[in-house]
Each structure stands twice: as C-alpha cells, then as structure tokens.
Design an enzyme around this catalytic site. Structure first.
Site, short mmCIF file in Angstrom:
data_model
loop_
_atom_site.label_atom_id
_atom_site.label_comp_id
_atom_site.label_asym_id
_atom_site.label_seq_id
_atom_site.Cartn_x
_atom_site.Cartn_y
_atom_site.Cartn_z
N HIS A 82 0.97 -1.31 0.18
CA HIS A 82 -0.19 0.17 0.13
C HIS A 82 0.81 1.31 0.10
CE1 HIS A 82 -2.70 3.12 1.22
NE2 HIS A 82 -3.85 2.30 0.92
N GLU A 134 -3.80 3.11 -7.23
CA GLU A 134 -4.13 4.11 -6.27
C GLU A 134 -3.04 5.43 -6.42
OE1 GLU A 134 -4.36 2.73 -2.41
OE2 GLU A 134 -6.43 3.11 -2.26
O1 G3P Z 1 -6.48 1.81 0.84
C1 G3P Z 1 -7.45 2.57 0.09
C2 G3P Z 1 -6.94 4.17 0.53
O2 G3P Z 1 -5.44 4.17 0.30
C3 G3P Z 1 -7.81 5.11 -0.13
O3 G3P Z 1 -7.98 6.06 0.51
O4 G3P Z 1 -9.20 7.72 1.87
O5 G3P Z 1 -8.92 8.06 -0.64
O6 G3P Z 1 -10.44 6.33 0.19
P1 G3P Z 1 -9.18 7.12 0.42
#
Ligand code: G3P
Length: 226
Positions: free
Chosen positions: A97, A145
């Site tokens: 992550h 991400e």
């Molecule tokens: O693991 C998912 C996370 O990194 C995304 O965070 O708060 O943007 O949904 P958020």
C-alpha cells in the site's frame, strides 16, 4: 481465489484512523457485513493488524490484512507472516500500500508466501509501471491508487480515469488472470460505477466510509449501481 470473493469487490481499508480504535474496528466490520448481506455485494473489511484475528472470527465477510511481511514461520520477531495472517482467519492481504511501501523483490516474496498460505493477494500500485511490474508475480488483484489523491475529495475515476484504463489494459497484457481494482478519493456509488465502466473489477477505499457519520448509509450508496 476463495469462493467468498466475487466481483465486483469493494475493499474498505480501515487504516489506522481513530475511528477504528478499541471497539471501532469490529463495529465498522459489522456495518460492512450488514450491507454485504443486505445487497449481496462482496464487501471486504481491512482492519488494523491488532484487530485482524478478533474481527475475522466475528464477521462472515472476507477480512484482509493491511500488510503481510515476507517471512516464513519461525524466528521472526514482530512481523506478520502470511501463515500467521491465514491462521487468524483472514482471507487475504494488501501488499505495498502506498502508506506501507516495500521494494519490488519483497512484493514478489510476499505474494509467493501469501499464495502458499492460500491468502488472496491485492498488490497496491501508485502508477501503471508499478502495476505492470507487480503483475509479473500473478497476485489476485492489483489496486492502482495515485497517492496524491488518497484521502482527498476527488475520486481517481474523475481526476485520472486514464490511469485505470491504462492499468487494466497493461496488466491484462502481462497476465490476463490478474484483476485490477482502483482507489483514492472514491466516495460514492457513482464513483464505483465509473470505476467498473473503466474496466476495474472493484474499488479500494478508506476515508469515505471509515470517517463517515453513518458508514452504513455510505456503504449502501457505494453499491447502489451494482
Ligand atoms: O487503501 C485505500 C486508500 O488508500 C484510499 O484512501 O481515503 O482516498 O479512500 P481514500
């Protein structure tokens, strides 16, 4: 992959938010479980390591570890091995992550040991290149991400839809069995629909649910188009 996980997959990463301290992690996992039961959508809970075994034994939905360390059973102090993670009832684990990054060779070792322990593997990637490199290890999922969007109010599906489309296409070229998730800023059912329309097999999210006043209401909205 375990029969308990079906597409589209919604993974709620609890992270280390204050809201999940003490009884918060179980309460949030039970909210995920109730919405999954009500709607039939696969929702996975990702509590902090200290709550993993307890939560895994209390809810029927898949529970994931937020990380797995590349060690086999034995003399390894303070690490969470894939074997231990499986042993406490978890169904899978996140790896790499963006808030817990590891070098690419370690990603491969974590995937190998996690698969040996029959854990579902979700390797996180900041960008398309990392996604392609990680696909070589044949995890079950790659979650793309962009770090700059994590925790923000703009969904990756709005801010950078191309990274999803490009990751889906590039990963498929490397290994058609690896499914792509996306995350960062995902908050609503419209964001989830957009992710699926872009070719993702689900989403990974945190703050929109973990910090919500009414997590059940947010979870129901997230799955309204599924
Ligand atoms: O693991 C998912 C996370 O990194 C995304 O965070 O708060 O943007 O949904 P958020």
């Amino acid at each position: 992959m375990t029969e308990r996980i079906s597409e589209p997959v919604i993974i709620i990463n609890f992270k280390a938010y204050g809201e999940v301290e003490k009884a918060g992690a179980l309460s949030l996992a039970e909210a995920c479980e109730s919405v999954s039961k009500e709607t039939g959508v696969c929702i996975c809970a990702c509590p902090p390591a200290v709550d993993l075994g307890y939560v895994s034994r209390k809810v029927s939905i898949p529970v994931f570890s937020q990380n797995a360390d590349p060690y086999e059973s034995g003399s390894a102090t303070g690490w969470a091995t894939p074997s231990m993670i499986k042993g406490c009832g978890a169904a899978g684990t996140l790896i790499n992550h963006s808030e817990h990054k590891v070098p690419m060779p370690q990603i491969g070792k974590c995937v190998e040991l996690s698969k040996r322990s029959e854990l579902v593997t979700v390797v996180c990637a900041d960008d398309v290149l990392t996604a392609v490199q990680a696909a070589e290890f044949t995890p079950n999922f790659i979650a793309v991400e962009p770090p700059e969007l994590i925790g923000g109010d703009i969904s990756v599906t709005t801010a950078n839809p191309m990274i999803i489309e490009e990751s889906v296409a590039a990963v498929k070229k490397v290994n058609g069995s690896v499914l792509v998730l996306c995350g960062a800023g995902v908050k609503t059912g419209d964001d989830v629909k957009a992710a699926l329309d872009l070719g993702a097999s689900g989403v990974l999210l945190a703050s929109g649910v973990v910090k919500a006043k009414d997590p059940v209401a947010v979870l129901l909205d997230l799955v309204k188009h599924i």
